[in-house]
Design a protein around this motif. Structure first.
Motif, PDB file in Angstrom:
ATOM      1  N   MET A  33       0.838  -1.189   0.000  1.00 35.11           N
ATOM      2  CA  MET A  33       0.000   0.000   0.000  1.00 35.11           C
ATOM      3  C   MET A  33       0.881   1.250   0.000  1.00 35.11           C
ATOM      4  O   MET A  33       2.034   1.219   0.436  1.00 35.11           O
ATOM      5  N   GLY A  34       0.323   2.334  -0.473  1.00 35.92           N
ATOM      6  CA  GLY A  34       1.081   3.569  -0.492  1.00 35.92           C
ATOM      7  C   GLY A  34       0.201   4.782  -0.251  1.00 35.92           C
ATOM      8  O   GLY A  34      -1.027   4.703  -0.363  1.00 35.92           O
ATOM      9  N   TRP A  35       0.845   5.858   0.113  1.00 34.12           N
ATOM     10  CA  TRP A  35       0.195   7.165   0.229  1.00 34.12           C
ATOM     11  C   TRP A  35       0.870   8.110  -0.761  1.00 34.12           C
ATOM     12  O   TRP A  35       2.097   8.177  -0.830  1.00 34.12           O
ATOM     13  N   PHE A  36       0.071   8.830  -1.501  1.00 33.86           N
ATOM     14  CA  PHE A  36       0.523   9.874  -2.406  1.00 33.86           C
ATOM     15  C   PHE A  36      -0.171  11.169  -1.999  1.00 33.86           C
ATOM     16  O   PHE A  36      -1.156  11.149  -1.269  1.00 33.86           O
ATOM     17  N   ARG A  37       0.321  12.261  -2.496  1.00 33.48           N
ATOM     18  CA  ARG A  37      -0.342  13.538  -2.246  1.00 33.48           C
ATOM     19  C   ARG A  37      -0.273  14.412  -3.498  1.00 33.48           C
ATOM     20  O   ARG A  37       0.615  14.253  -4.330  1.00 33.48           O
ATOM     21  N   GLN A  38      -1.219  15.322  -3.570  1.00 32.62           N
ATOM     22  CA  GLN A  38      -1.267  16.229  -4.708  1.00 32.62           C
ATOM     23  C   GLN A  38      -1.635  17.619  -4.205  1.00 32.62           C
ATOM     24  O   GLN A  38      -2.739  17.824  -3.690  1.00 32.62           O
ATOM     25  N   ALA A  39      -0.695  18.533  -4.340  1.00 40.09           N
ATOM     26  CA  ALA A  39      -0.934  19.927  -3.970  1.00 40.09           C
ATOM     27  C   ALA A  39      -1.588  20.647  -5.149  1.00 40.09           C
ATOM     28  O   ALA A  39      -1.482  20.193  -6.295  1.00 40.09           O
ATOM     29  N   PRO A  40      -2.261  21.746  -4.897  1.00 45.08           N
ATOM     30  CA  PRO A  40      -2.905  22.496  -5.981  1.00 45.08           C
ATOM     31  C   PRO A  40      -1.925  22.845  -7.082  1.00 45.08           C
ATOM     32  O   PRO A  40      -0.844  23.376  -6.825  1.00 45.08           O
ATOM     33  N   GLY A  41      -2.289  22.507  -8.317  1.00 51.97           N
ATOM     34  CA  GLY A  41      -1.446  22.836  -9.454  1.00 51.97           C
ATOM     35  C   GLY A  41      -0.236  21.945  -9.636  1.00 51.97           C
ATOM     36  O   GLY A  41       0.586  22.190 -10.532  1.00 51.97           O
ATOM     37  N   GLU A  42      -0.131  20.893  -8.818  1.00 50.49           N
ATOM     38  CA  GLU A  42       1.026  20.004  -8.890  1.00 50.49           C
ATOM     39  C   GLU A  42       0.599  18.595  -9.290  1.00 50.49           C
ATOM     40  O   GLU A  42      -0.591  18.253  -9.243  1.00 50.49           O
ATOM     41  N   GLY A  43       1.568  17.773  -9.642  1.00 57.44           N
ATOM     42  CA  GLY A  43       1.289  16.382  -9.935  1.00 57.44           C
ATOM     43  C   GLY A  43       1.199  15.564  -8.662  1.00 57.44           C
ATOM     44  O   GLY A  43       1.470  16.061  -7.568  1.00 57.44           O
ATOM     45  N   ARG A  44       0.797  14.321  -8.810  1.00 60.15           N
ATOM     46  CA  ARG A  44       0.684  13.445  -7.656  1.00 60.15           C
ATOM     47  C   ARG A  44       2.077  12.953  -7.253  1.00 60.15           C
ATOM     48  O   ARG A  44       2.828  12.435  -8.061  1.00 60.15           O
ATOM     49  N   GLU A  45       2.385  13.081  -5.966  1.00 59.40           N
ATOM     50  CA  GLU A  45       3.725  12.815  -5.444  1.00 59.40           C
ATOM     51  C   GLU A  45       3.698  11.661  -4.462  1.00 59.40           C
ATOM     52  O   GLU A  45       2.836  11.621  -3.563  1.00 59.40           O
ATOM     53  N   PHE A  46       4.652  10.742  -4.592  1.00 66.14           N
ATOM     54  CA  PHE A  46       4.783   9.642  -3.633  1.00 66.14           C
ATOM     55  C   PHE A  46       5.163  10.196  -2.258  1.00 66.14           C
ATOM     56  O   PHE A  46       6.045  11.056  -2.137  1.00 66.14           O
ATOM     57  N   VAL A  47       4.514   9.662  -1.226  1.00 65.62           N
ATOM     58  CA  VAL A  47       4.810  10.064   0.150  1.00 65.62           C
ATOM     59  C   VAL A  47       5.416   8.907   0.926  1.00 65.62           C
ATOM     60  O   VAL A  47       6.498   9.032   1.500  1.00 65.62           O
ATOM     61  N   ALA A  48       4.714   7.773   0.966  1.00 65.24           N
ATOM     62  CA  ALA A  48       5.178   6.632   1.759  1.00 65.24           C
ATOM     63  C   ALA A  48       4.557   5.346   1.229  1.00 65.24           C
ATOM     64  O   ALA A  48       3.467   5.367   0.655  1.00 65.24           O
ATOM     65  N   GLY A  49       5.257   4.241   1.430  1.00 64.26           N
ATOM     66  CA  GLY A  49       4.745   2.948   1.029  1.00 64.26           C
ATOM     67  C   GLY A  49       5.102   1.891   2.059  1.00 64.26           C
ATOM     68  O   GLY A  49       6.041   2.069   2.849  1.00 64.26           O
ATOM     69  N   ILE A  50       4.336   0.807   2.043  1.00 65.26           N
ATOM     70  CA  ILE A  50       4.580  -0.289   2.978  1.00 65.26           C
ATOM     71  C   ILE A  50       4.289  -1.593   2.247  1.00 65.26           C
ATOM     72  O   ILE A  50       3.303  -1.709   1.520  1.00 65.26           O
ATOM     73  N   ASN A  51       5.168  -2.587   2.436  1.00 63.96           N
ATOM     74  CA  ASN A  51       4.941  -3.833   1.718  1.00 63.96           C
ATOM     75  C   ASN A  51       3.824  -4.639   2.384  1.00 63.96           C
ATOM     76  O   ASN A  51       3.266  -4.239   3.409  1.00 63.96           O
ATOM     77  N   TYR A  52       3.498  -5.798   1.805  1.00 63.66           N
ATOM     78  CA  TYR A  52       2.278  -6.513   2.170  1.00 63.66           C
ATOM     79  C   TYR A  52       2.221  -6.932   3.637  1.00 63.66           C
ATOM     80  O   TYR A  52       1.157  -6.956   4.249  1.00 63.66           O
ATOM     81  N   ASN A  53       3.370  -7.247   4.236  1.00 61.89           N
ATOM     82  CA  ASN A  53       3.353  -7.714   5.628  1.00 61.89           C
ATOM     83  C   ASN A  53       3.870  -6.670   6.611  1.00 61.89           C
ATOM     84  O   ASN A  53       4.044  -6.964   7.792  1.00 61.89           O
ATOM     85  N   GLY A  54       4.128  -5.472   6.129  1.00 63.07           N
ATOM     86  CA  GLY A  54       4.597  -4.405   6.999  1.00 63.07           C
ATOM     87  C   GLY A  54       6.075  -4.458   7.313  1.00 63.07           C
ATOM     88  O   GLY A  54       6.566  -3.636   8.089  1.00 63.07           O
ATOM     89  N   GLY A  55       6.779  -5.394   6.702  1.00 62.72           N
ATOM     90  CA  GLY A  55       8.183  -5.562   7.023  1.00 62.72           C
ATOM     91  C   GLY A  55       9.105  -4.531   6.390  1.00 62.72           C
ATOM     92  O   GLY A  55      10.241  -4.351   6.833  1.00 62.72           O
ATOM     93  N   ASN A  56       8.631  -3.849   5.369  1.00 61.02           N
ATOM     94  CA  ASN A  56       9.432  -2.830   4.687  1.00 61.02           C
ATOM     95  C   ASN A  56       8.606  -1.580   4.473  1.00 61.02           C
ATOM     96  O   ASN A  56       7.446  -1.660   4.047  1.00 61.02           O
ATOM     97  N   THR A  57       9.200  -0.456   4.777  1.00 67.32           N
ATOM     98  CA  THR A  57       8.540   0.820   4.560  1.00 67.32           C
ATOM     99  C   THR A  57       9.443   1.720   3.714  1.00 67.32           C
ATOM    100  O   THR A  57      10.672   1.566   3.721  1.00 67.32           O
ATOM    101  N   TYR A  58       8.822   2.651   3.010  1.00 69.07           N
ATOM    102  CA  TYR A  58       9.533   3.504   2.076  1.00 69.07           C
ATOM    103  C   TYR A  58       8.972   4.913   2.210  1.00 69.07           C
ATOM    104  O   TYR A  58       7.763   5.093   2.367  1.00 69.07           O
ATOM    105  N   TYR A  59       9.856   5.900   2.133  1.00 70.44           N
ATOM    106  CA  TYR A  59       9.435   7.288   2.311  1.00 70.44           C
ATOM    107  C   TYR A  59      10.119   8.185   1.286  1.00 70.44           C
ATOM    108  O   TYR A  59      11.263   7.944   0.890  1.00 70.44           O
TER     109      TYR A  59
END
Length: 128
Positions: A33-59
């Protein structure tokens, strides 16, 4: 597939918010799963991700050390704890599920095109 994000709101700079995303309609426990964000007038930006079992996270570098992603596979939820918020964190935040089962590569999680389903977004506004 349904992804329902919640928890956005207005907060002062330096404050905290916790976003949640509840998933249904698919086997949540085998997808990253992941979280992205989009500010006004901007493209969608990666924020954070986590693998299926929670063992790896990405920021993204912009949130590393301030945001924490976690998941509860028993409840089919993924959360984003956001601390030390800055005005530049203001955006609509989206949760999304990775297309591939049991993906773990950092490259996958940071790539918008690797996500197959998206929630409706929740607005976070950080005032200065």
């Amino acid at each position: 597939v349904q992804l329902q994000a919640s928890g956005g709101g207005l907060v002062q700079a330096g404050g905290s918010l916790r976003l949640s995303c509840t998933a249904s309609g698919f086997s949540f426990a085998i997808y990253g799963m992941g979280w992205f964000r989009q500010a006004p007038g901007e493209g969608r930006e990666f924020v954070a991700g986590i693998n299926y079992n929670g063992g790896n996270t990405y920021y993204s570098d912009s949130v590393k050390g301030r945001f924490t992603i976690s998941r509860d596979n028993a409840k089919s939820t993924v959360s984003l704890q956001m601390n030390s918020l800055k005005p530049e964190d203001t955006a609509v935040y989206y949760c999304a599920s990775v297309k591939r089962e049991r993906a773990f590569s950092p490259r996958v999680f940071g790539d918008y095109g690797e996500y197959g389903s998206w929630g409706q977004g929740t607005l976070v506004t950080v005032s200065s």
